[in-house]
Every structure is written in C-alpha cells, then in structure tokens.
Design a protein around this motif. Sequence first.
Motif, PDB file in Angstrom:
ATOM      1  N   SER A 146       0.848  -1.195   0.000  1.00  0.00           N
ATOM      2  CA  SER A 146       0.000   0.000   0.000  1.00  0.00           C
ATOM      3  C   SER A 146       0.882   1.244   0.000  1.00  0.00           C
ATOM      4  O   SER A 146       1.629   1.491   0.954  1.00  0.00           O
ATOM      5  N   ILE A 147       0.788   2.031  -1.061  1.00  0.00           N
ATOM      6  CA  ILE A 147       1.642   3.207  -1.209  1.00  0.00           C
ATOM      7  C   ILE A 147       1.067   4.392  -0.440  1.00  0.00           C
ATOM      8  O   ILE A 147      -0.106   4.748  -0.589  1.00  0.00           O
ATOM      9  N   ILE A 148       1.904   5.002   0.396  1.00  0.00           N
ATOM     10  CA  ILE A 148       1.526   6.203   1.140  1.00  0.00           C
ATOM     11  C   ILE A 148       2.057   7.455   0.434  1.00  0.00           C
ATOM     12  O   ILE A 148       1.345   8.441   0.281  1.00  0.00           O
ATOM     13  N   LEU A 149       3.293   7.390   0.017  1.00  0.00           N
ATOM     14  CA  LEU A 149       3.902   8.494  -0.737  1.00  0.00           C
ATOM     15  C   LEU A 149       4.316   7.971  -2.108  1.00  0.00           C
ATOM     16  O   LEU A 149       5.257   7.190  -2.228  1.00  0.00           O
ATOM     17  N   PRO A 150       3.622   8.377  -3.181  1.00  0.00           N
ATOM     18  CA  PRO A 150       3.962   7.885  -4.519  1.00  0.00           C
ATOM     19  C   PRO A 150       5.295   8.455  -5.004  1.00  0.00           C
ATOM     20  O   PRO A 150       5.705   9.553  -4.619  1.00  0.00           O
ATOM     21  N   LYS A 151       5.949   7.710  -5.860  1.00  0.00           N
ATOM     22  CA  LYS A 151       7.185   8.176  -6.490  1.00  0.00           C
ATOM     23  C   LYS A 151       6.912   9.420  -7.329  1.00  0.00           C
ATOM     24  O   LYS A 151       5.819   9.601  -7.867  1.00  0.00           O
ATOM     25  N   ALA A 152       7.909  10.309  -7.423  1.00  0.00           N
ATOM     26  CA  ALA A 152       7.849  11.533  -8.234  1.00  0.00           C
ATOM     27  C   ALA A 152       6.895  12.573  -7.663  1.00  0.00           C
ATOM     28  O   ALA A 152       6.509  13.507  -8.360  1.00  0.00           O
ATOM     29  N   THR A 153       6.524  12.441  -6.381  1.00  0.00           N
ATOM     30  CA  THR A 153       5.665  13.425  -5.731  1.00  0.00           C
ATOM     31  C   THR A 153       6.527  14.507  -5.075  1.00  0.00           C
ATOM     32  O   THR A 153       7.506  14.202  -4.402  1.00  0.00           O
ATOM     33  N   GLN A 154       6.159  15.759  -5.271  1.00  0.00           N
ATOM     34  CA  GLN A 154       6.906  16.855  -4.646  1.00  0.00           C
ATOM     35  C   GLN A 154       6.552  16.930  -3.164  1.00  0.00           C
ATOM     36  O   GLN A 154       5.377  16.932  -2.780  1.00  0.00           O
ATOM     37  N   VAL A 155       7.570  17.006  -2.334  1.00  0.00           N
ATOM     38  CA  VAL A 155       7.381  16.969  -0.884  1.00  0.00           C
ATOM     39  C   VAL A 155       8.073  18.168  -0.246  1.00  0.00           C
ATOM     40  O   VAL A 155       9.270  18.380  -0.458  1.00  0.00           O
ATOM     41  N   SER A 156       7.342  18.939   0.530  1.00  0.00           N
ATOM     42  CA  SER A 156       7.932  20.037   1.296  1.00  0.00           C
ATOM     43  C   SER A 156       8.049  19.609   2.755  1.00  0.00           C
ATOM     44  O   SER A 156       7.547  18.554   3.157  1.00  0.00           O
ATOM     45  N   GLU A 157       8.706  20.422   3.555  1.00  0.00           N
ATOM     46  CA  GLU A 157       8.900  20.075   4.958  1.00  0.00           C
ATOM     47  C   GLU A 157       7.582  19.982   5.717  1.00  0.00           C
ATOM     48  O   GLU A 157       7.483  19.263   6.710  1.00  0.00           O
ATOM     49  N   LEU A 158       6.581  20.711   5.277  1.00  0.00           N
ATOM     50  CA  LEU A 158       5.313  20.762   5.998  1.00  0.00           C
ATOM     51  C   LEU A 158       4.253  19.845   5.397  1.00  0.00           C
ATOM     52  O   LEU A 158       3.125  19.799   5.890  1.00  0.00           O
ATOM     53  N   THR A 159       4.599  19.098   4.348  1.00  0.00           N
ATOM     54  CA  THR A 159       3.632  18.219   3.704  1.00  0.00           C
ATOM     55  C   THR A 159       3.473  16.928   4.501  1.00  0.00           C
ATOM     56  O   THR A 159       4.456  16.331   4.932  1.00  0.00           O
ATOM     57  N   THR A 160       2.224  16.507   4.692  1.00  0.00           N
ATOM     58  CA  THR A 160       1.935  15.262   5.399  1.00  0.00           C
ATOM     59  C   THR A 160       1.271  14.274   4.446  1.00  0.00           C
ATOM     60  O   THR A 160       0.342  14.631   3.718  1.00  0.00           O
ATOM     61  N   PHE A 161       1.746  13.063   4.435  1.00  0.00           N
ATOM     62  CA  PHE A 161       1.149  12.000   3.629  1.00  0.00           C
ATOM     63  C   PHE A 161       0.668  10.910   4.582  1.00  0.00           C
ATOM     64  O   PHE A 161       1.419  10.454   5.438  1.00  0.00           O
ATOM     65  N   LYS A 162      -0.581  10.518   4.445  1.00  0.00           N
ATOM     66  CA  LYS A 162      -1.126   9.537   5.376  1.00  0.00           C
ATOM     67  C   LYS A 162      -2.162   8.648   4.704  1.00  0.00           C
ATOM     68  O   LYS A 162      -2.800   9.032   3.716  1.00  0.00           O
TER      69      LYS A 162
END
Length: 401
Positions: free
Chosen positions: A338-354
């Motif tokens: 089960s993917i929580i953070l997909p590849k090639a996704t832009q991520v900042s310090e304040l981004t939450t993936f859940k």
Amino acid sequence: MPPRSPYSGDFKKLVLAFDVGTTYSGISYRYPAQERVGSDSKIPTIIYYDQQGNVRAVGAEALKADLEIAIEEEGWIKAEWFKLHLRPSSSISADTAHKIPPLPKDKTVLDIGEGVVIVDAGGGTIDITAYGHDSNAAGVLSFQEIATPQYLLRGTRFTDDVDDITRCFDKTTKLTFRDNKVPQFIKFGTSRDKDPSLGIRSGQLKMQGVDVAKFFEPSISSIIECILNQRRSSSKPLNFVFLVGGFAASDWLFSQLKTSLEPLGITFSRPDSHVNKAVADGGVSFYIDHFVSARVAKYAYGVICSTHYDPADPEHRSRRRTVYTNAAGDRMIPGTYSIILPKATQVSELTTFKQAYYRVYETEEEVNEVIKCNLLSYRGTLETPRWIDMEPGGLFLILQR
C-alpha cells in the motif's frame, strides 16, 4: 542568489557540511564574519582495516608510500567505493556491479520561472537534479525539485584494470584532455618503464586522442539522456543546466555537452572555480539559507498489509490460495503493498502523507497490544507496485517500528 542576511544569533556557531563521495570526499564550513571562502581540496574516500577490523588509515594517509609495507605484511583490507552499496541494485548494471569492491568482512555502509538542472559529475557517479524557483508573499526566494532526481554510475573510473595507470589518468588526463586530435601521454612510472609495442616509453603511456575521447562517450551520452528525461518529466520548462563536481573540471566533458545541448535551446555553463565541492558547499547553504523548500520523492514509500478479496479482480483470483477470513468474517488477501507516498511526488517540509489502516481482533485483550509496522520504499521497475510477490527485490526496509 540573494545576499545572505547578517548572522543575528546570540552565540557564534561553526557549520560543517560533509560530502562523502564515491572516490573523493570534501568538507565545507562557515562561521560568523567569515570573509575568505573557497577551496577545492578533497581527500580520497578510502579506509584501510587490519585483520581484526580496526581502522588503520583513512583518506589521504591511506595513500602514503610508507604504508605499503604494513599493508602487504599485515594484510590490511582496503575499503573503497563503499558508497555504491547504498544504491539500489536496479540502478547498477550487471556488468558494472561485479566491479564494485566488496565491503570488508563484518562491515556495513552505515558503520528562475523556469527550471535549472544541476549535473553533479563526480569521479565515478553522476547525480542529476532539476529545480524550479518561487517567491512567497514576503519575497523570500526558495527552490523546489521539479522532477525525479536521477543517478548514473558513470565516469571514466572503470576504464582500466591497472591501478597505477587508472589513478594517473583520473588525476591528469581526464581533466586536461580537450582535443581528440592530439595524442595524450599518461605518466605512471619511471624512465625505466618501457614497452614500445604498447606505446609505453619512459614511464609514459601514449594514447591517441580519439581513443581517449571514447572513454568519455558513455558519460556524455548518459548525461544528455538524463537531462532530456528531466525536461520531459519536469513541471516547469528546463532551459538552464549547470555542471558541477570534480568531473566538471574536464574541458572535454564540458565542451561536448555544451555542443550537444545548446542547439536544443539549453544554456549550459559551469562555475569558474571550486566545482568539486559543490555538494559540501550546498550542505552549508541548505542549513544557513534554506533555499531548497521542496524535493521530489525518488521512490514510492508504503507498508505491507492485507486487502479485501475481490473475486472480480484477476490479480486477486491469481492469489486466491492465500485468502483467509479475519475475525470480522471478511475474506482478506495478504501481501499487498500500500503506497503512502507515490514516487515523483513533490514533498515540502510541511507536507503530510497519510493512509488509514485498521486491525481486527478476536479478543478484547489483544486490543492493548503494541502495533508494529515497517515502512518500505519501492525501488523496482513497476510503475505502480501492488503486490510484494511481483518484484521481491524491489522493496527496501526504511523504518522499523
């Protein structure tokens, strides 16, 4: 870059940034009121262990001539290129993998509207990253990765099995070569070393310029391919490319890339000096200036779990032998990634993936048990991995809780 703001802290601080490279390593530093900045000194990434696993020589001291007797008589073990053991196996060809020196026994690796591409060409590896810039309401400039970073195991290090000649080539010819019509002389021995049949006279190996140019071709073609891939996958136009790193000092590499890229509308350039400590210098800047505010995930990140069995799904039907019934009476199929953070996704310090998950218990006492879950990254070739049995070697444990 905008000018750096004066230091306003209550205490003086020394900032150190280390770049542990594949072949050479460097360090950069900053402190309040520092005026003179700039140095291109680096040391080889080499460690010698004795037979008991104790460190005996590191970096520049590992190349001292007076150590050769101890190395031979005491059987010291040389560790080099160990950084490559951190790379996923899928990124290294089978032809190259067997040439990477093994780790010593019982040792581990861990003992601006437009975009710009940074090509960090090191002694044996090349990292390519694309950035776009933005400004917030206060006018503060920041950069974000806008395409998935790419990595290449290239360079000219694996061109010869003769250590002395290879070492001399890396230090001199690789950087000074600029004309494929002019013969090159690689000095590696003394005046007594000669073999006219091999082009060796007075300790120098003579090579035709066209042959030397062939050593660069894999690096040049791979860099161009990666830059074009970055342009295709980027969320912003990419028309500027900067070449940094130790290999960037090569005039031939620079001229060939410039000749190939500029007809495509790409402005290609490199800093005037100190290109081989860009990573360490960038580490200091990241801590002090914090210009880079977002990165793009190189890999997918997720967990292993079970999902409800769907007989209409062909992939479920092919795994029906693994179906089980949980405490709630639901038919479940295990081994789902089960993917929580997909590849090639832009991520900042304040981004939450859940993602939400649940567990069903048979008894009330089980509810109080501590739930442990492993976070795994997927580094394989599938676009959207769903099952752990599709490519078992593509999953790597990142966090164990």
